[in-house]
Motif scaffolding. Structure first.
Motif, PDB file in Angstrom:
ATOM      1  N   SER A  48      12.500  35.261  28.656  1.00 53.93           N
ATOM      2  CA  SER A  48      11.113  34.950  29.009  1.00 53.93           C
ATOM      3  C   SER A  48      10.812  35.305  30.461  1.00 53.93           C
ATOM      4  N   VAL A  49      11.849  35.368  31.289  1.00 50.11           N
ATOM      5  CA  VAL A  49      11.694  35.807  32.679  1.00 50.11           C
ATOM      6  C   VAL A  49      11.829  37.322  32.777  1.00 50.11           C
ATOM      7  N   VAL A  50      12.916  37.850  32.227  1.00 55.69           N
ATOM      8  CA  VAL A  50      13.216  39.279  32.353  1.00 55.69           C
ATOM      9  C   VAL A  50      12.167  40.136  31.651  1.00 55.69           C
ATOM     10  N   ASN A  51      11.631  39.657  30.548  1.00 55.09           N
ATOM     11  CA  ASN A  51      10.631  40.445  29.818  1.00 55.09           C
ATOM     12  C   ASN A  51       9.306  40.558  30.549  1.00 55.09           C
ATOM     13  N   ASN A  52       9.170  39.827  31.649  1.00 58.48           N
ATOM     14  CA  ASN A  52       7.959  39.931  32.466  1.00 58.48           C
ATOM     15  C   ASN A  52       8.157  40.812  33.699  1.00 58.48           C
ATOM     16  N   PHE A  53       9.227  41.576  33.726  1.00 54.06           N
ATOM     17  CA  PHE A  53       9.444  42.502  34.843  1.00 54.06           C
ATOM     18  C   PHE A  53       8.328  43.538  34.937  1.00 54.06           C
ATOM     19  N   GLY A  54       7.625  43.760  33.840  1.00 55.66           N
ATOM     20  CA  GLY A  54       6.569  44.774  33.832  1.00 55.66           C
ATOM     21  C   GLY A  54       5.225  44.282  34.331  1.00 55.66           C
ATOM     22  N   LEU A  55       5.142  43.014  34.779  1.00 56.09           N
ATOM     23  CA  LEU A  55       3.879  42.511  35.305  1.00 56.09           C
ATOM     24  C   LEU A  55       3.418  43.356  36.499  1.00 56.09           C
ATOM     25  N   LEU A  56       2.164  43.768  36.480  1.00 48.27           N
ATOM     26  CA  LEU A  56       1.560  44.563  37.555  1.00 48.27           C
ATOM     27  C   LEU A  56       2.312  45.867  37.805  1.00 48.27           C
ATOM     28  N   LYS A  57       2.929  46.375  36.756  1.00 46.79           N
ATOM     29  CA  LYS A  57       3.737  47.586  36.891  1.00 46.79           C
ATOM     30  C   LYS A  57       2.921  48.777  37.392  1.00 46.79           C
ATOM     31  N   GLU A  58       1.743  48.979  36.808  1.00 43.76           N
ATOM     32  CA  GLU A  58       0.920  50.118  37.212  1.00 43.76           C
ATOM     33  C   GLU A  58       0.414  49.947  38.633  1.00 43.76           C
ATOM     34  N   ASP A  59      -0.019  48.723  38.976  1.00 49.66           N
ATOM     35  CA  ASP A  59      -0.455  48.466  40.343  1.00 49.66           C
ATOM     36  C   ASP A  59       0.661  48.813  41.320  1.00 49.66           C
ATOM     37  N   GLU A  60       1.865  48.382  40.992  1.00 50.80           N
ATOM     38  CA  GLU A  60       3.007  48.570  41.882  1.00 50.80           C
ATOM     39  C   GLU A  60       3.308  50.050  42.116  1.00 50.80           C
ATOM     40  N   PHE A  61       3.376  50.817  41.045  1.00 55.61           N
ATOM     41  CA  PHE A  61       3.606  52.257  41.177  1.00 55.61           C
ATOM     42  C   PHE A  61       2.542  52.894  42.061  1.00 55.61           C
ATOM     43  N   ALA A  62       1.289  52.567  41.772  1.00 54.39           N
ATOM     44  CA  ALA A  62       0.178  53.180  42.501  1.00 54.39           C
ATOM     45  C   ALA A  62       0.202  52.799  43.975  1.00 54.39           C
ATOM     46  N   GLU A  93      -4.140  40.437  35.536  1.00 53.25           N
ATOM     47  CA  GLU A  93      -3.653  41.158  34.360  1.00 53.25           C
ATOM     48  C   GLU A  93      -4.040  40.371  33.118  1.00 53.25           C
ATOM     49  N   ASN A  94      -4.638  41.056  32.168  1.00 59.22           N
ATOM     50  CA  ASN A  94      -5.112  40.413  30.930  1.00 59.22           C
ATOM     51  C   ASN A  94      -6.000  39.208  31.226  1.00 59.22           C
ATOM     52  N   GLY A  95      -6.834  39.345  32.268  1.00 61.13           N
ATOM     53  CA  GLY A  95      -7.800  38.310  32.588  1.00 61.13           C
ATOM     54  C   GLY A  95      -7.279  37.151  33.410  1.00 61.13           C
ATOM     55  N   GLY A  96      -5.997  37.119  33.739  1.00 62.81           N
ATOM     56  CA  GLY A  96      -5.422  36.007  34.494  1.00 62.81           C
ATOM     57  C   GLY A  96      -4.830  36.454  35.812  1.00 62.81           C
ATOM     58  N   LYS A  97      -4.686  35.518  36.735  1.00 61.64           N
ATOM     59  CA  LYS A  97      -4.113  35.826  38.040  1.00 61.64           C
ATOM     60  C   LYS A  97      -2.600  35.982  37.937  1.00 61.64           C
ATOM     61  N   VAL A  98      -2.093  37.021  38.559  1.00 61.67           N
ATOM     62  CA  VAL A  98      -0.655  37.304  38.555  1.00 61.67           C
ATOM     63  C   VAL A  98      -0.233  37.689  39.968  1.00 61.67           C
ATOM     64  N   GLU A  99       0.913  37.182  40.393  1.00 66.66           N
ATOM     65  CA  GLU A  99       1.492  37.570  41.676  1.00 66.66           C
ATOM     66  C   GLU A  99       2.935  38.004  41.461  1.00 66.66           C
ATOM     67  N   VAL A 100       3.313  39.049  42.165  1.00 64.70           N
ATOM     68  CA  VAL A 100       4.675  39.576  42.073  1.00 64.70           C
ATOM     69  C   VAL A 100       5.174  39.876  43.480  1.00 64.70           C
ATOM     70  N   ARG A 101       6.422  39.493  43.749  1.00 64.23           N
ATOM     71  CA  ARG A 101       7.066  39.887  45.012  1.00 64.23           C
ATOM     72  C   ARG A 101       8.451  40.435  44.701  1.00 64.23           C
ATOM     73  N   LYS A 102       8.750  41.599  45.256  1.00 62.33           N
ATOM     74  CA  LYS A 102      10.056  42.209  45.079  1.00 62.33           C
ATOM     75  C   LYS A 102      10.640  42.566  46.437  1.00 62.33           C
TER      76      LYS A 102
END
Length: 280
Positions: A71-85, A178-187
């Motif tokens: 459930s954690v690892v499968n969300n590695f793709g959150l904001l994937k397109e934003d991140e690449f761009a 993403e999908n209408g909800g707020k998402v934050e990612v830090r790597k």
């Protein structure tokens, strides 16, 4: 444009060899990188990120624990397109000369095209030869940090990027939707001497009053890894030098509600649960 694209392919390949193979000394020592931010991100950080689910598969977790970790690892793709761009646009920002424009590999044969226009950076995401998504970024740099503003789904979004080539270090923080909800990612990522890597990923969904936060700390040696996958109380702080060791990233549990430690050694993998899983 195409000449620049193929030149970047060659540069990426050369940079991977330099980052992956250069440096002598202790296993946790940082080292300088000769490559740009996109090279280090695409060829190194994303490679190590992809090793996390592979390590989970090797860990022989029982089905219920595996479901929690997934459930954690499968969300590695959150904001994937934003991140690449965003990373590709910072690469373009760093170019010398005018007009600034760059083409880089996204995945497989897909590419990203970025061009500076009217002080902003227009980014086109190409899939199967067709442009399917576009971003417009405002980028400012101060004290080594790139601050980015953009609009997505009519919402104001922000990001910050730190790139320190002298330590082969990248930090990316994105607050978006993403999908209408707020998402934050830090790597956070370090390529270290002797083919060692340190990687930390935090992600959250929801607003402050109803927010779920999870994190992965992953230290990779040539043959072994040490990982911590946990439910968090808040985003973890910036990786410190003391954490750049095989056990360093997984040592502290101060910010974790509960989770798992996975540690490989000589082809054996130890699994340890910790904390109160009612908070997962």
């Amino acid at each position: 444009m195409m000449k620049k694209f193929f030149a970047l392919i060659l540069l990426c390949t050369l940079s991977f060899m330099l980052v992956a193979c250069s440096g002598l000394g202790g296993n946790v020592n940082t080292m300088a990188s000769t490559c740009g931010i996109y090279d280090l991100y695409y060829l190194n950080m994303l490679t190590v990120q992809g090793q996390v689910p592979e390590s989970v598969e090797r860990s022989n977790l029982d089905s219920s624990d595996k479901a929690l970790v997934d459930s954690v690892v499968n969300n590695f793709g959150l904001l994937k397109e934003d991140e690449f761009a965003i990373v590709a646009s910072v690469e373009c920002f760093n170019l010398v000369g005018s007009p600034k424009e760059v083409a880089v590999i996204r995945e497989g044969t897909d590419r990203i095209f970025v061009k500076q226009q009217n002080g902003k950076f227009n980014c086109q995401m190409e899939y199967n030869g067709e442009v399917t998504k576009e971003y417009v970024f405002e980028i400012d740099k101060k004290d080594g940090t790139y601050s980015i503003k953009y609009t997505k789904d009519s919402q104001n979004c922000t990001a910050s990027v730190v790139f320190d080539a002298s330590k082969s270090n990248i930090q990316i923080t994105i607050s978006s939707v993403e999908n209408g909800g707020k998402v934050e990612v830090r790597k956070q990522f370090y390529a270290l001497k002797n083919n060692n890597y340190a990687f930390r990923l935090n992600w959250s969904k929801g607003n402050a009053s109803n927010r779920s936060i999870y994190g992965v700390d992953y230290f990779r040696e040539v043959f072994n890894f040490n990982a911590k996958i946990s439910s968090l109380q808040a985003f973890d702080a910036v990786i410190t030098p003391s954490e750049l060791s095989f056990d360093g990233l997984s040592a502290s549990l101060a910010n974790a509600n509960c989770g798992f430690k996975l540690r490989s050694k000589n082809n054996d993998i130890e699994v340890m649960r910790f904390g109160d899983f009612m908070s997962w």
